[in-house]
Structure formats: C-alpha cells, structure tokens
Scaffold this active site. Structure first.
Site, mmCIF file in Angstrom:
data_model
loop_
_atom_site.group_PDB
_atom_site.id
_atom_site.type_symbol
_atom_site.label_atom_id
_atom_site.label_comp_id
_atom_site.label_asym_id
_atom_site.label_seq_id
_atom_site.Cartn_x
_atom_site.Cartn_y
_atom_site.Cartn_z
ATOM 1 N N TYR A 1 -12.641 2.617 -2.877
ATOM 2 C CA TYR A 1 -12.107 2.321 -1.537
ATOM 3 C C TYR A 1 -12.275 0.825 -1.199
ATOM 4 C CZ TYR A 1 -11.438 2.961 3.536
ATOM 5 O OH TYR A 1 -10.987 2.888 4.835
ATOM 6 N N LYS B 1 -9.310 -1.827 -0.402
ATOM 7 C CA LYS B 1 -9.199 -2.517 0.895
ATOM 8 C C LYS B 1 -9.335 -4.037 0.734
ATOM 9 C CE LYS B 1 -8.356 1.082 3.401
ATOM 10 N NZ LYS B 1 -7.042 1.226 4.032
ATOM 11 N N ALA C 1 -12.546 -1.663 -3.258
ATOM 12 C CA ALA C 1 -11.616 -2.446 -4.091
ATOM 13 C C ALA C 1 -10.200 -2.366 -3.520
ATOM 14 C CB ALA C 1 -11.650 -1.944 -5.529
ATOM 15 N N SER D 1 1.952 12.883 3.905
ATOM 16 C CA SER D 1 1.817 13.428 2.568
ATOM 17 C C SER D 1 1.918 14.951 2.582
ATOM 18 C CB SER D 1 0.479 12.931 2.014
ATOM 19 O OG SER D 1 0.025 13.718 0.987
ATOM 20 N N ARG E 1 -1.964 11.812 12.040
ATOM 21 C CA ARG E 1 -3.197 11.915 12.837
ATOM 22 C C ARG E 1 -3.898 10.558 12.862
ATOM 23 N NH1 ARG E 1 -4.258 14.609 7.971
ATOM 24 N NH2 ARG E 1 -5.643 13.361 6.661
ATOM 25 N N ASN F 1 -0.658 1.866 6.968
ATOM 26 C CA ASN F 1 -1.846 2.557 7.470
ATOM 27 C C ASN F 1 -2.345 3.670 6.549
ATOM 28 O OD1 ASN F 1 -3.643 3.758 9.757
ATOM 29 N ND2 ASN F 1 -2.262 5.436 9.164
ATOM 30 N N VAL G 1 3.095 7.482 -0.325
ATOM 31 C CA VAL G 1 3.218 6.017 -0.317
ATOM 32 C C VAL G 1 3.014 5.402 -1.701
ATOM 33 C CG1 VAL G 1 2.629 5.589 2.114
ATOM 34 C CG2 VAL G 1 0.795 5.758 0.411
ATOM 35 N N ILE H 1 -14.219 3.997 12.861
ATOM 36 C CA ILE H 1 -13.360 4.445 13.969
ATOM 37 C C ILE H 1 -13.399 5.971 13.995
ATOM 38 C CG2 ILE H 1 -11.029 4.333 14.969
ATOM 39 C CD1 ILE H 1 -12.321 1.526 14.539
ATOM 40 N N GLY I 1 1.717 7.095 7.100
ATOM 41 C CA GLY I 1 0.605 8.027 7.319
ATOM 42 C C GLY I 1 0.235 8.184 8.779
ATOM 43 N N ALA I 2 1.163 8.763 9.572
ATOM 44 C CA ALA I 2 0.927 8.772 11.027
ATOM 45 C C ALA I 2 0.721 10.172 11.604
ATOM 46 C CB ALA I 2 2.085 8.078 11.736
HETATM 47 P P1 NDP Z 1 -6.880 10.031 8.487
HETATM 48 O O1 NDP Z 1 -7.465 10.652 7.264
HETATM 49 O O2 NDP Z 1 -7.252 10.593 9.814
HETATM 50 O O3 NDP Z 1 -5.266 9.995 8.358
HETATM 51 C C1 NDP Z 1 -4.669 9.519 7.186
HETATM 52 C C2 NDP Z 1 -3.165 9.590 7.312
HETATM 53 O O4 NDP Z 1 -2.600 9.065 6.096
HETATM 54 C C3 NDP Z 1 -2.622 10.992 7.470
HETATM 55 O O5 NDP Z 1 -1.502 10.970 8.330
HETATM 56 C C4 NDP Z 1 -2.176 11.368 6.063
HETATM 57 O O6 NDP Z 1 -1.084 12.291 6.019
HETATM 58 C C5 NDP Z 1 -1.687 10.026 5.559
HETATM 59 N N1 NDP Z 1 -1.698 9.942 4.099
HETATM 60 C C6 NDP Z 1 -2.731 10.096 3.256
HETATM 61 N N2 NDP Z 1 -2.337 9.943 1.989
HETATM 62 C C7 NDP Z 1 -1.010 9.668 2.024
HETATM 63 C C8 NDP Z 1 -0.021 9.409 1.046
HETATM 64 N N3 NDP Z 1 -0.314 9.383 -0.263
HETATM 65 N N4 NDP Z 1 1.258 9.197 1.451
HETATM 66 C C9 NDP Z 1 1.581 9.215 2.759
HETATM 67 N N5 NDP Z 1 0.688 9.449 3.738
HETATM 68 C C10 NDP Z 1 -0.592 9.682 3.371
HETATM 69 O O7 NDP Z 1 -7.257 8.477 8.390
HETATM 70 P P2 NDP Z 1 -7.642 7.408 9.529
HETATM 71 O O8 NDP Z 1 -6.712 7.519 10.663
HETATM 72 O O9 NDP Z 1 -9.097 7.484 9.761
HETATM 73 O O10 NDP Z 1 -7.381 6.054 8.719
HETATM 74 C C11 NDP Z 1 -6.145 5.374 8.741
HETATM 75 C C12 NDP Z 1 -6.299 4.068 7.980
HETATM 76 O O11 NDP Z 1 -7.361 3.296 8.548
HETATM 77 C C13 NDP Z 1 -6.646 4.259 6.504
HETATM 78 O O12 NDP Z 1 -5.984 3.311 5.714
HETATM 79 C C14 NDP Z 1 -8.141 4.005 6.480
HETATM 80 O O13 NDP Z 1 -8.574 3.573 5.215
HETATM 81 C C15 NDP Z 1 -8.279 2.923 7.535
HETATM 82 N N6 NDP Z 1 -9.611 2.815 8.083
HETATM 83 C C16 NDP Z 1 -10.171 3.878 8.759
HETATM 84 C C17 NDP Z 1 -11.462 3.768 9.249
HETATM 85 C C18 NDP Z 1 -12.134 4.885 9.997
HETATM 86 O O14 NDP Z 1 -13.325 4.744 10.305
HETATM 87 N N7 NDP Z 1 -11.451 5.948 10.349
HETATM 88 C C19 NDP Z 1 -12.260 2.536 9.035
HETATM 89 C C20 NDP Z 1 -11.568 1.518 8.326
HETATM 90 C C21 NDP Z 1 -10.289 1.644 7.878
HETATM 91 P P3 NDP Z 1 -1.295 13.850 5.580
HETATM 92 O O15 NDP Z 1 -2.009 14.511 6.695
HETATM 93 O O16 NDP Z 1 0.074 14.389 5.398
HETATM 94 O O17 NDP Z 1 -2.115 13.821 4.316
#
Ligand code: NDP
Length: 251
Positions: free
Chosen positions: A159, A163, A161, A40, A18, A93, A67, A192, A15-16
């Site tokens: 969420y 994490k 559960a 995704s 963004r 991630n 994923v 973040i 999930g990279a």
């Molecule tokens: P974003 O929503 O900005 O990005 C999520 C990324 O995950 C996107 O690249 C998205 O791809 C991808 N993704 C989502 N669903 C799937 C899937 N089923 N299969 C493959 N890729 C997928 O999230 P953040 O950068 O904010 O968060 C990243 C991680 O950090 C997450 O696990 C989040 O729970 C955790 N986190 C974030 C916090 C925050 O405050 N931001 C705080 C604590 C934890 P696409 O665009 O193609 O859907």
C-alpha cells in the site's frame, strides 16, 4: 443553467460507492458538476448513488469497471465523455488495502494493491488527457494518496509503495501537462473514518489515534471539501503538490 460553482463541468470519480469517493461525488454534484463514477462489485450501492446524484439536478453515469484494467478504464472514460460532452475533473480515488508484514505477504496481495491503487490512477489519467486537453479551460486531476506513501506504515509495503507511486505520478504528470492548463495534485490523507479504516486492528488504531495531534480521525465530508477546493479555479495556480490532510499525524 444554474449558477453553482461547478455548473457546466463534468467529473469522473473512481470507486465512489462508499467512503471518500462517494462523499466527493456528492459534493461535486451539489456544486453543480455532472458526475461519472465506477465501482468494482457494489452494483446496488452504485444504483442508489446514481439516483441520489440525479436528484441534485445534474447528470450521473455509473458503470462497473476495474480501474486496474487499461482497456476498461479507456472505455469508461469514452462513455463518460459521450454522456457529458466534456471531462473537466478526474479524482483517482479507488483503492484497496491488503495489509500484512512483508514476510507473510503474498505476491497476489502486492499485485492487487499496485494494480488497483497505482496502475488504476495511471490508466484513468492517461484516458482523460485527450478530452481534457480539448477543453479551453483545461482540467484538473486529483490523486487520493495517503501519508502511508509519505512516511511508510507497518504492514503496508504494498500500500505504501502504491501511494508513494501516486505521488511520483502526480509530479511527473503535473510537469508534462501544465502547458495544457491541466493541474495534477495529490491528497495524502491520514486516518479517515470509512469502512477501510474500520478494517484496521483496533489496538493499532488506538495507538495511531494517540499520535494524531488533533486527537480524532478525519471525516469524509472534510476530505470532499478539500477535494473540491483543489479542483476549483481557486486552486488554479497549484500543481504537482501533495496536500497532507491528516490531523497533523505526519508533520
Ligand atoms: P473504501 O474501501 O470505503 O471504498 C473504496 C471504493 O473503491 C469502493 O467504492 C470500491 O468499490 C472501489 N474500488 C475498489 N477497488 C476497485 C477497483 N479495482 N475498481 C474500481 N473501483 C474499486 O475506501 P475509502 O473511502 O476509505 O478510501 C478511498 C481512497 O482513499 C483509497 O484510495 C484509499 O487508499 C484512500 N485513503 C483512505 C484512508 C482512510 O483512512 N480511509 C486514508 C488514506 C487514504 P466496490 O465497493 O465496488 O469494491
């Protein structure tokens, strides 16, 4: 070969396209690692990131892969291994939120969050183990968890559960594979600044901000630096740990 910190190493970041995943993928590439990442929906963003990573002088591999789908995860890892030869690092991630109070939460919102956040991490961890076990220098897995999984958060039963589950997965796996020189750790992040955080109700966000001792949100570059440290040899004696990066929110 350059003498950067991660030259000759290869990483998978789920999930990279963004946010945090993108920042980690770029920081790994800047430090010399080849980077494979999946997404995704955001194919256009993935293409751009692939080009950006290659511009840093390392190999990149990108593919659409949910994923939560076990077979797709295994295929993705197989392709990344074919591209790079080895897999040294995995960053689980990819994650989503579907916040709602439990009485209004739909079963599909529970399932989607558990499948993506928790099962996704299990799928990718399982798939990388064999290639990692073949590495003489072992490997390192980093699970991106949340303080929501440590202390719980209103409207996040699904969420939190997922994490908390990632933390259990981290500790069990760390014990199972330590003898193979593979470390497994988790980051429990606070708020973040990303699109995910921007979705939060603004009143609730202000309330949380007041409770953060450092009085600000974290940024993705800070998370990327911590992630690189946790994957590096400097952290080789740390395994099964949950590092909280939350501005002091959940201490
Ligand atoms: P974003 O929503 O900005 O990005 C999520 C990324 O995950 C996107 O690249 C998205 O791809 C991808 N993704 C989502 N669903 C799937 C899937 N089923 N299969 C493959 N890729 C997928 O999230 P953040 O950068 O904010 O968060 C990243 C991680 O950090 C997450 O696990 C989040 O729970 C955790 N986190 C974030 C916090 C925050 O405050 N931001 C705080 C604590 C934890 P696409 O665009 O193609 O859907």
């Amino acid at each position: 070969m350059s003498n950067k910190q991660f030259s000759g190493k290869s990483a998978i970041v789920t999930g990279a396209t963004r946010g945090i995943g993108k920042a980690i993928a770029l920081e790994l590439a800047k430090r010399g690692a080849n980077v494979a990442f999946n997404y995704s929906k955001s194919a256009g963003e993935a293409d751009k990131l692939k080009t950006e990573i290659e511009g840093l002088g390392v190999k990149a591999f990108a593919a659409q892969c949910d994923v939560g789908q076990t077979d797709s995860a295994a295929d993705f890892v197989k392709q990344a291994k074919e591209e790079f030869g080895t897999i040294d690092f995995l960053v689980n991630n990819a994650g989503i939120t579907r916040d709602q109070l439990i009485l209004r939460m739909k079963e599909e919102d529970w399932d989607a969050v558990i499948d993506t956040n928790l099962k996704g991490a299990w799928n990718f961890s399982k798939a990388v183990l064999r290639p990692m076990m073949k590495n003489e220098s072992g490997g390192s897995i980093l699970n991106i968890s949340s303080i929501s999984g440590v202390v719980g958060m209103l409207g996040q039963s699904n969420y939190s559960a997922s994490k908390a589950g990632m933390i259990g997965l981290t500790k069990s796996l760390a014990k199972e594979i330590a003898s193979r020189k593979i470390t497994v750790n988790a980051l429990a992040l606070g708020l973040i600044e990303t699109e995910m955080a921007a979705e939060m109700n603004s009143e609730y966000r202000e309330k949380i901000l007041e409770q953060i001792p450092l009085k600000r949100l974290g940024n993705v570059q800070e998370v990327a630096e911590i992630a690189c440290f946790m994957l590096s040899d400097a952290a080789a004696y740390i395994t099964g740990q949950v590092i909280q990066a939350d501005g002091g929110l959940a201490m």
